[in-house]
Write a protein that holds these residues in place. Structure first.
Motif: not given
Length: 726
Positions: A171-182
């Motif tokens: 879950l932490t990795s997926y949320h970090l991926a969302l932040t980096l995508l933005s």
């Protein structure tokens, strides 16, 4: 026929465009990845692109074009099925090798991500995929956040954590991926939205596994909405399937049917048989749960037929299971038994396959943990090395600071020695100049005496010759007039003595009168300054106090924000004006100057300046004697003028007022360490006032300054008996 024509047009466009320049390759349409003609046309474009860029000269732009051609080929093969997907890995390896040759970190990371996807999804080699992810993560640190593919590294890590059942880390990795995508600007807006939809869907899976069903549903619906907004049909279909599976697991078949029907329409439009079969099998299960066996049998049979032909075991198992229940519900036991037997056979086969996969997953989990342990060990070693490097750097920094402080101390000491030597040389120069002047005066006096003597001798000789010539003729006349001449000489001496006494008395009276005038002028200036100080304090100070009281009576809470700002500004300005009036009224004629002398007045002035200003003032007045009122008043006024100039213009941090006694001269030195000035530009009104005051007390001054060297004023005042009082 239409597809062939489209390929020919695209080839003609590519050849024409490349003859002039090498444009960007077209973006992949993922909705058409099932169209073999379209995919072959993309491969043809990629090969033509590589042939043209291979002939281009080496430079940064052409190197990037060659790397982009390799990446394009790897992406096209990635979207294909079967053995052709292996070509994606081969092109990814070529892309990595070429990017390393060109020292291009961005394309190196992109190549690693293509290899990782192949190893993880096609080969199931999770340990190797994890190692590639770790290497890509290290390279991403060197890339700017706007173009770094670090979001993809985090997405891959989330999938690996899901395999290891470490759901919190996933879950932490997926949320970090969302932040980096933005933050990423290298992706097109559409692709960024589709990747965001994918990450949100993965987060929904984590929530569903953890039992947070409401959060999972919200994530699935958000992912589906993004796919709808971007008009990506294949992503809409996948989102519909994932949301429908969620509704089936929550025993909500009616909602699942609605979503599956929308997904089926997309797969039908794309002419994707595997996608249609998967949705038919799911619809068969939904209609069985809603007690509609006829529809369940219809969709289940279609799904089984496609699955048998294409060899889709999981879809076939899902369809036979739903058909078994549907035939039982329709009271057709023979067909139900046949479906159950086929389902049991598939279940046993899949059970064995699942056991193999579970054993493989355990082995993979062990291998991944070994890779992680090795990576942690390597990271610990690197951290220790980095810590040692930092400690060494800190020691070097401290050593450099110590050396710099020592050099600064030596520089200050040398500067102080130079200042002392300069003062000594100036004193010696002044002494030599006085001695030379005295010697010159003595020589001039001797020359005058010698000239006078020569004149007297010549005159004497002339008189002697004249006397000898007329002696005999006027001897009697001289003897007769001798007594008369002696009497006249005596009377003349008496008159000269009387006149000399009168002139001396008149000069004494004139000097006394001048002194009375000077004292009257000083008393007048003192009274005028006191009057001005009283007027400033009583009249203007009272007016400012009234203004401040009136402002304080206002209620700022009822004012607008702009009016409140103006109100507080007026309060601050009235406080500053009141403080300035008090400062001016005191400095016009301080009591210490009149009662205790210049030394105490300057001590008080420096103390007040250090209380309210950023510049540090210092005073050395041990060699300052008590002077007459005129001299003390003018020197104090000069100090006030120079301190004001230092505060307003010097940009200094330190200022000094020094007094030095050299023989019969008193030196007052005022200096600062500010920005300095050009002595040739010293023509302001303040310097004219200073010159007038020094003329009044029979003194002179010098200016020593330069850009960024500070400014030094040296005032030289002769200490005469009529100036020194004590």
């Amino acid at each position: 026929m239409r597809s062939v024509w489209l390929v020919m047009v695209m080839l003609g466009w590519c050849t024409t465009s490349f003859a002039q320049s090498c444009p960007k390759l077209p973006e992949l349409n993922f909705d058409r990845r099932g169209d073999a003609v379209y995919m072959d046309s993309l491969l043809t474009l990629g090969r033509v692109h590589r042939q043209i860029t291979a002939r281009l000269p080496r430079n940064r732009n052409n190197d990037t074009l060659r790397l982009e051609g390799l990446r394009f080929m790897a992406l096209v093969f990635k979207q294909m099925r079967g053995q052709q997907r292996d070509s994606s890995f081969l092109y990814a390896r070529k892309l990595e090798e070429q990017a390393l040759v060109y020292h291009n970190n961005l394309y190196t990371v992109r190549a690693l991500m293509l290899q990782e996807y192949y190893l993880r999804t096609v080969k199931g080699d999770y340990p190797h995929a994890l190692q590639i992810n770790q290497r890509a993560s290290e390279l991403c640190v060197k890339l700017p956040r706007e173009s770094s593919p670090r979001w993809q590294v985090q997405m891959n890590m989330g999938d690996i954590y899901m395999l290891l059942k470490e759901y919190s880390n996933a879950l932490t990795s997926y949320h970090l991926a969302l932040t980096l995508l933005s933050f990423n600007k290298s992706l097109t807006p559409k692709n960024r939205k589709l990747l965001t939809s994918q990450a949100i869907s993965q987060i929904g899976e984590v929530y569903e596994i953890r039992g947070d069903y409401e959060l999972a549903r919200q994530q699935y619906e958000a992912s589906r909405q993004i796919a709808l907004d971007t008009h990506s049909q294949i992503n809409v279909a996948y989102s519909d399937e994932r949301l429908g599976d969620f509704f089936i697991s929550r025993q909500q078949p009616a909602q699942a049917i609605k979503v599956f029907e929308e997904g089926l329409a997309v797969w039908t439009q794309l002419n994707d048989r595997p996608g249609q079969a998967a949705v038919w099998a799911r619809l068969s299960e939904c209609y069985t749960q809603t007690n509609q066996p006829k529809l369940a049998i219809e969709f289940g049979e279609k799904a089984v037929a496609v699955a048998r032909d294409a060899g889709y075991i999981r879809i076939r198992q899902m369809a036979t299971q739903s058909l078994y229940r549907a035939y039982r519900l329709a009271n057709q036991p023979a067909q139900a038994l046949a479906m159950y037997e086929e389902y049991s056979m598939l279940r046993d086969s899949l059970t064995n396959l699942r056991r193999v996969e579970e054993l493989s997953a355990v082995q993979k989990k062990y291998d991944i943990n070994q890779v992680r342990i090795a990576a942690e060990k390597e990271r610990f070693i690197q951290q220790q090395q980095l810590l040692n490097v930092r400690r060494q750097a800190e020691l070097e920094r401290l050593r450099a600071e110590a050396e710099r402080d020592q050099l600064a101390s030596e520089t200050r000491m040398n500067h102080l020695k130079q200042s002392i030597e300069t003062e000594r040389l100036r004193a010696e120069s002044q002494k030599t100049r006085l001695e030379q002047r005295a010697h010159i005066d003595k020589l001039s006096h001797d020359i005058e005496q010698a000239s006078l003597l020569r004149i007297v001798l010549v005159g004497g000789l002339a008189m002697l010759f004249g006397f000898a010539a007329v002696y005999y003729r006027k001897n009697r006349l001289i003897n007769r007039q001798k007594l008369e001449i002696e009497a006249l000489n005596h009377d003349l001496e008496d008159k000269v003595l009387a006149r000399t006494i009168e002139l001396k008395l008149a000069n004494d009276q004139l000097r006394a009168k001048n002194r009375e005038i000077e004292e009257a002028l000083l008393r007048g200036q003192t009274l005028e300054r006191k009057r001005m100080a009283a007027d400033l304090h009583d009249s203007l100070g009272g007016l400012l106090a009234a203004i401040k009281t009136s402002l304080s009576a206002l209620n700022p809470a009822k004012m607008a924000d702009r009016e409140q700002q103006i109100y507080h500004n007026l309060l601050n300005m009235s406080k500053e004006a009141f403080a300035e009036i008090r400062y001016l009224s005191h400095n016009l004629q301080p009591d210490e100057l009149e009662k205790q002398g210049l030394s105490q007045a300057l001590t008080r002035l420096v103390h007040k300046l250090n209380l309210s200003q950023k510049i540090v003032f210092s005073l050395e007045n041990t060699e300052l004697p008590r002077l007459d009122k005129t001299a003390e008043f003018n020197l104090y006024s000069i100090c006030i003028e120079l301190c004001s100039n230092i505060l307003r213009h010097s940009e200094a941090t330190e200022a000094q007022i020094l007094f030095r006694r050299f023989n019969n001269e008193l030196n007052m030195i005022v200096k600062d360490n500010g920005c300095g000035m050009d002595p040739r530009d010293a023509t302001g009104m303040g310097l004219h006032n200073i010159q007038a005051r020094m003329d009044l007390i029979q003194g002179r001054y010098e200016i020593h300054s330069g850009p960024s060297e500070g400014t030094t004023f040296i005032f030289i005042l002769p200490v005469l008996p009529n100036l020194e009082k004590a």
